[in-house]
Design an enzyme around this catalytic site. Structure first.
Site, PDB file in Angstrom:
ATOM      1  N   ASN A   9     -18.675  19.147  24.304  1.00 55.45           N
ATOM      2  CA  ASN A   9     -18.153  19.116  22.935  1.00 55.45           C
ATOM      3  C   ASN A   9     -19.025  18.159  22.127  1.00 55.45           C
ATOM      4  O   ASN A   9     -18.926  16.945  22.288  1.00 55.45           O
ATOM      5  CB  ASN A   9     -16.688  18.637  22.969  1.00 55.45           C
ATOM      6  CG  ASN A   9     -16.108  18.451  21.577  1.00 55.45           C
ATOM      7  OD1 ASN A   9     -16.710  18.835  20.584  1.00 55.45           O
ATOM      8  ND2 ASN A   9     -14.932  17.841  21.531  1.00 55.45           N
ATOM      9  N   TRP A  10     -19.858  18.734  21.276  1.00 59.63           N
ATOM     10  CA  TRP A  10     -20.803  17.897  20.515  1.00 59.63           C
ATOM     11  C   TRP A  10     -20.120  17.143  19.382  1.00 59.63           C
ATOM     12  O   TRP A  10     -20.730  16.267  18.766  1.00 59.63           O
ATOM     13  CB  TRP A  10     -21.928  18.768  19.926  1.00 59.63           C
ATOM     14  CG  TRP A  10     -22.858  19.330  20.955  1.00 59.63           C
ATOM     15  CD1 TRP A  10     -22.726  19.265  22.327  1.00 59.63           C
ATOM     16  CD2 TRP A  10     -24.066  20.060  20.717  1.00 59.63           C
ATOM     17  NE1 TRP A  10     -23.770  19.900  22.938  1.00 59.63           N
ATOM     18  CE2 TRP A  10     -24.615  20.400  21.974  1.00 59.63           C
ATOM     19  CE3 TRP A  10     -24.740  20.460  19.559  1.00 59.63           C
ATOM     20  CZ2 TRP A  10     -25.808  21.116  22.102  1.00 59.63           C
ATOM     21  CZ3 TRP A  10     -25.916  21.181  19.689  1.00 59.63           C
ATOM     22  CH2 TRP A  10     -26.452  21.503  20.942  1.00 59.63           C
ATOM     23  N   LYS A  11     -18.889  17.523  19.051  1.00 63.14           N
ATOM     24  CA  LYS A  11     -18.187  16.913  17.908  1.00 63.14           C
ATOM     25  C   LYS A  11     -19.078  17.013  16.659  1.00 63.14           C
ATOM     26  O   LYS A  11     -19.824  17.980  16.532  1.00 63.14           O
ATOM     27  CB  LYS A  11     -17.769  15.482  18.243  1.00 63.14           C
ATOM     28  CG  LYS A  11     -16.993  15.431  19.566  1.00 63.14           C
ATOM     29  CD  LYS A  11     -16.317  14.119  19.846  1.00 63.14           C
ATOM     30  CE  LYS A  11     -15.603  14.210  21.198  1.00 63.14           C
ATOM     31  NZ  LYS A  11     -14.798  13.035  21.499  1.00 63.14           N
ATOM     32  N   HIS A  99      -7.696  19.520  20.138  1.00 62.87           N
ATOM     33  CA  HIS A  99      -8.357  18.256  20.492  1.00 62.87           C
ATOM     34  C   HIS A  99      -7.616  17.109  19.801  1.00 62.87           C
ATOM     35  O   HIS A  99      -7.159  17.250  18.660  1.00 62.87           O
ATOM     36  CB  HIS A  99      -9.823  18.285  20.049  1.00 62.87           C
ATOM     37  CG  HIS A  99     -10.621  17.168  20.657  1.00 62.87           C
ATOM     38  ND1 HIS A  99     -10.549  15.884  20.175  1.00 62.87           N
ATOM     39  CD2 HIS A  99     -11.439  17.138  21.727  1.00 62.87           C
ATOM     40  CE1 HIS A  99     -11.324  15.109  20.924  1.00 62.87           C
ATOM     41  NE2 HIS A  99     -11.877  15.841  21.874  1.00 62.87           N
ATOM     42  N   GLU A 101      -8.636  14.593  18.345  1.00 59.41           N
ATOM     43  CA  GLU A 101      -9.201  14.211  17.044  1.00 59.41           C
ATOM     44  C   GLU A 101      -8.704  15.144  15.940  1.00 59.41           C
ATOM     45  O   GLU A 101      -8.490  14.718  14.802  1.00 59.41           O
ATOM     46  CB  GLU A 101     -10.737  14.192  17.131  1.00 59.41           C
ATOM     47  CG  GLU A 101     -11.213  13.000  17.963  1.00 59.41           C
ATOM     48  CD  GLU A 101     -12.511  13.224  18.724  1.00 59.41           C
ATOM     49  OE1 GLU A 101     -13.260  14.159  18.405  1.00 59.41           O
ATOM     50  OE2 GLU A 101     -12.766  12.433  19.672  1.00 59.41           O
ATOM     51  N   GLU A 171      -7.083  15.399  28.272  1.00 64.33           N
ATOM     52  CA  GLU A 171      -7.906  14.348  27.692  1.00 64.33           C
ATOM     53  C   GLU A 171      -7.022  13.185  27.260  1.00 64.33           C
ATOM     54  O   GLU A 171      -6.489  13.190  26.132  1.00 64.33           O
ATOM     55  CB  GLU A 171      -8.658  14.887  26.460  1.00 64.33           C
ATOM     56  CG  GLU A 171      -9.660  15.976  26.766  1.00 64.33           C
ATOM     57  CD  GLU A 171     -10.841  15.953  25.796  1.00 64.33           C
ATOM     58  OE1 GLU A 171     -11.975  15.978  26.277  1.00 64.33           O
ATOM     59  OE2 GLU A 171     -10.635  15.869  24.570  1.00 64.33           O
ATOM     60  N   GLY A 177     -14.186   8.436  24.332  1.00 61.34           N
ATOM     61  CA  GLY A 177     -15.173   7.641  23.619  1.00 61.34           C
ATOM     62  C   GLY A 177     -15.028   6.144  23.809  1.00 61.34           C
ATOM     63  O   GLY A 177     -15.628   5.363  23.078  1.00 61.34           O
ATOM     64  N   SER A 217     -14.590   9.982  28.551  1.00 63.12           N
ATOM     65  CA  SER A 217     -15.604   9.116  29.155  1.00 63.12           C
ATOM     66  C   SER A 217     -16.065   9.594  30.532  1.00 63.12           C
ATOM     67  O   SER A 217     -16.400   8.777  31.386  1.00 63.12           O
ATOM     68  CB  SER A 217     -15.108   7.666  29.217  1.00 63.12           C
ATOM     69  OG  SER A 217     -14.865   7.174  27.903  1.00 63.12           O
ATOM     70  N   GLY A 238     -17.820  14.699  25.999  1.00 65.14           N
ATOM     71  CA  GLY A 238     -18.238  14.341  24.645  1.00 65.14           C
ATOM     72  C   GLY A 238     -19.608  13.686  24.652  1.00 65.14           C
ATOM     73  O   GLY A 238     -20.642  14.343  24.723  1.00 65.14           O
TER      74      GLY A 238
HETATM   75  P1  13P Z   1     -16.146  11.366  25.487  1.00 61.81           P
HETATM   76  O1  13P Z   1     -16.723  12.093  26.708  1.00 61.81           O
HETATM   77  O2  13P Z   1     -17.189  10.939  24.528  1.00 61.81           O
HETATM   78  O3  13P Z   1     -15.186  10.323  25.883  1.00 61.81           O
HETATM   79  O4  13P Z   1     -15.302  12.492  24.695  1.00 61.81           O
HETATM   80  C1  13P Z   1     -14.403  13.272  25.394  1.00 61.81           C
HETATM   81  C2  13P Z   1     -13.948  14.350  24.489  1.00 61.81           C
HETATM   82  O5  13P Z   1     -13.214  14.103  23.549  1.00 61.81           O
HETATM   83  C3  13P Z   1     -14.413  15.711  24.753  1.00 61.81           C
HETATM   84  O6  13P Z   1     -13.724  16.637  23.986  1.00 61.81           O
END
Ligand code: 13P
Length: 254
Positions: A9-11, A99, A101, A171, A177, A217, A238
């Site tokens: 997931n590149w966000k 997600h 977010e 998650e 993150g 993470s 992420g």
């Molecule tokens: P990180 O791997 O950066 O913690 O993010 C996880 C995530 O939200 C994947 O969708």
């Protein structure tokens, strides 16, 4: 059928040029280094890059294209929004929904997400449906209740046939993150719980066949330990999905 799967997931990161370079590195490394494993890989770039990134993925193999969100309506006067059918038409096979977010910053609740799921499935996309608790919820010892509610309200309204298409991602918000990964025991405990809830809502076969990913993470160092857990089928990645070497090492971690 349950499968080993790693989704990146590149966000809201990368330019198209950076993204194309990253994908070219990843596909080359994976083709050279990943043999004798049927792990599936889903790349989820931002909307504007989907078509171009999709064209760069080797066809018919382990690589698949995914989006990070879609709108709940089929089409219409929703300026700035993107429908599931549009995603399907540019080559996306998957879409991340729910997600944390999106839930947090865009106020997406289980009711809205249930509509988005329907829209995605109607367009032939496979949803990657995310659930996960906050630190506050975990510390209040309310994780299982909370996740069970997310599943019931967001997901379990689907028919058996629809549910067959769904990938679930656990998650924990406190791990996203933050560099603070859930221990493999914590991940396994919640994954087993999710599978049990699926068995109750559908049946044992549906539970056994559902792919459940861990996200938060996950990295090249901890992926092997996480993926070795019986109910962890892969990862939703992420930060580490933005680095070709790290992401490839994660893909190799089965
Ligand atoms: P990180 O791997 O950066 O913690 O993010 C996880 C995530 O939200 C994947 O969708």
């Amino acid at each position: 059928m349950r499968k080993n799967l790693v989704a990146g997931n590149w966000k809201m990161n990368m330019t198209l040029q950076d993204g194309l370079a990253l994908v070219s590195e990843i596909t080359n490394m994976v083709q050279d280094e990943v043999t004798g494993s049927d792990v599936q890989v889903v790349i989820c770039p931002p909307f504007p890059f989907l078509s171009a990134i999709g064209k760069q993925l080797p066809e018919g193999g382990r690589f698949h294209l995914g989006a990070q969100n879609c709108h709940q309506k089929e089409s219409g006067a929703y300026t700035g929004e993107v429908s599931a059918r549009m995603l399907q038409s540019v080559g996306a096979e998957y879409v991340i929904l729910g997600h944390s977010e999106r839930r947090q910053y865009f106020r997406e609740d289980n009711e809205l997400l249930s509509q988005k799921l329907k829209a995605a499935l109607a367009a032939g996309l496979k949803p990657i449906f995310c659930v996960g608790e906050s630190l506050e919820t975990r510390e209040a010892d309310d994780t299982f209740n909370f996740i069970s509610q997310q599943l019931k309200e967001g997901l379990f309204h689907l028919s058996n046939e629809e549910f067959d298409q769904v990938v679930v991602a656990y998650e924990p918000i406190w791990a996203i993150g933050t560099g603070k990964t859930a221990t493999s025991a914590q991940a396994q405990e919640v994954h087993a719980f999710i599978r049990e809830q699926i068995a109750r809502a559908y049946d044992a076969e549906a539970a056994e066949n559902t792919t459940i990913l861990y996200g938060g993470s996950a990295n090249a160092q901890n992926a092997r330990e996480l993926f070795s857990q019986p109910d962890v089928d892969g990862g939703l990645i992420g930060g580490a999905a933005l680095k070709s070497r790290d992401f490839t090492e994660i893909i190799k971690s089965f």
